[in-house]
Design an enzyme around this catalytic site. Structure first.
Site, short mmCIF file in Angstrom:
data_model
loop_
_atom_site.label_atom_id
_atom_site.label_comp_id
_atom_site.label_asym_id
_atom_site.label_seq_id
_atom_site.Cartn_x
_atom_site.Cartn_y
_atom_site.Cartn_z
N GLY A 161 28.13 -20.97 -12.65
CA GLY A 161 27.43 -20.66 -11.41
C GLY A 161 27.83 -21.62 -10.32
N CYS A 162 27.04 -21.68 -9.29
CA CYS A 162 27.33 -22.52 -8.13
C CYS A 162 27.64 -23.95 -8.59
CB CYS A 162 26.14 -22.51 -7.18
SG CYS A 162 26.33 -23.59 -5.76
N PHE A 163 28.75 -24.47 -8.13
CA PHE A 163 29.18 -25.79 -8.62
C PHE A 163 28.32 -26.94 -8.14
CE2 PHE A 163 33.19 -25.01 -5.76
CZ PHE A 163 32.46 -25.05 -4.58
N HIS A 217 20.29 -24.51 -10.94
CA HIS A 217 20.47 -25.26 -12.19
C HIS A 217 19.32 -26.23 -12.41
CE1 HIS A 217 24.54 -23.87 -11.21
NE2 HIS A 217 24.64 -23.74 -12.52
#
Length: 165
Positions: free
Chosen positions: A12-14, A155
Site C-alpha cells: 500500500g501507500c509507502f 497502516h
C-alpha cells in the site's frame, strides 16, 4: 556495515509503511520508492505497474528477514488485491521482492504461517516477485509522515507477532 542487509516490500501507500518500520528494532534506514514496474526512472506521476515500495536496511544481528515479514503482515491487509485503505490499483499491491531463493522460501513459509493463523478474514494474496531494481521516490515522499505528522496513512499494528517466540 557488514551486517547490513536490505529488504524490498510493498503493502500500500509507502508513507505509512516507512513510518512504522523506521521505529522497529534493528532497522537502520528506510527509503520509499517504486519497484516492479514497466518504466525506467519512474516518478509519482508516471510509474506504470510499479508498486509503491520500501527499501529497508537492517542489521542482521538485531532482526531477521523473517521478523521483518512478520511485522509487514501485521501492519497491512495482505488479503486484498491491489488495495490498501482508500488506495486502489497495482501501485498498492502487497508484494515481496525477493533477492534470492532463501528469501523466496522464507516468504513462502511466513505466508503459510499467516494463512494458518486465521487472523485475517481471507487468504494472503501477496505477490512474490523477483527483485530487479528499486527506484527512490522524490524527496517530498521520503519521511513524509515525519514532515506531515497528520498525513494520510492506512497502516497500523493490527496483531501481535505471527511467529512462535
Amino acid at each position: 556495515m557488514e551486517n547490513g542487509k536490505k529488504v524490498y516490500i510493498a503493502g500500500g501507500c509507502f508513507w505509512g509503511m516507512e513510518d512504522l518500520f523506521r521505529k522497529q528494532k534493528g532497522i537502520l534506514d528506510t527509503e520509499v520508492g517504486y519497484i516492479g514496474g514497466e518504466n525506467e526512472n519512474p516518478t509519482y506521476r508516471n510509474h506504470p505497474r510499479h508498486a509503491e515500495g520500501i527499501e529497508i536496511t537492517y542489521d542482521s544481528t538485531e532482526t531477521s528477514f523473517k521478523e521483518i515479514l512478520d511485522y509487514f503482515y501485521r501492519i497491512h491487509n495482505p488479503t486484498t488485491v491491489d488495495r490498501q485503505g482508500n488506495d486502489r490499483g497495482s501501485s498498492y499491491r502487497s508484494a515481496i521482492f525477493y533477492q534470492n531463493d532463501e528469501e523466496k522460501q522464507i516468504a513462502q513459509e511466513v505466508i503459510g504461517i499467516v494463512d494458518n493463523s486465521n487472523k485475517w478474514d481471507g487468504k494472503v494474496v501477496t505477490k512474490l516477485e523477483p527483485y530487479v531494481k528499486f527506484w527512490p521516490a522524490e524527496e517530498e515522499h521520503q519521511d513524509y509522515l515525519q514532515k506531515h505528522p497528520n498525513g494520510y496513512t492506512c497502516h497500523y499494528e493490527r496483531f501481535g507477532t505471527f511467529l512462535d517466540k
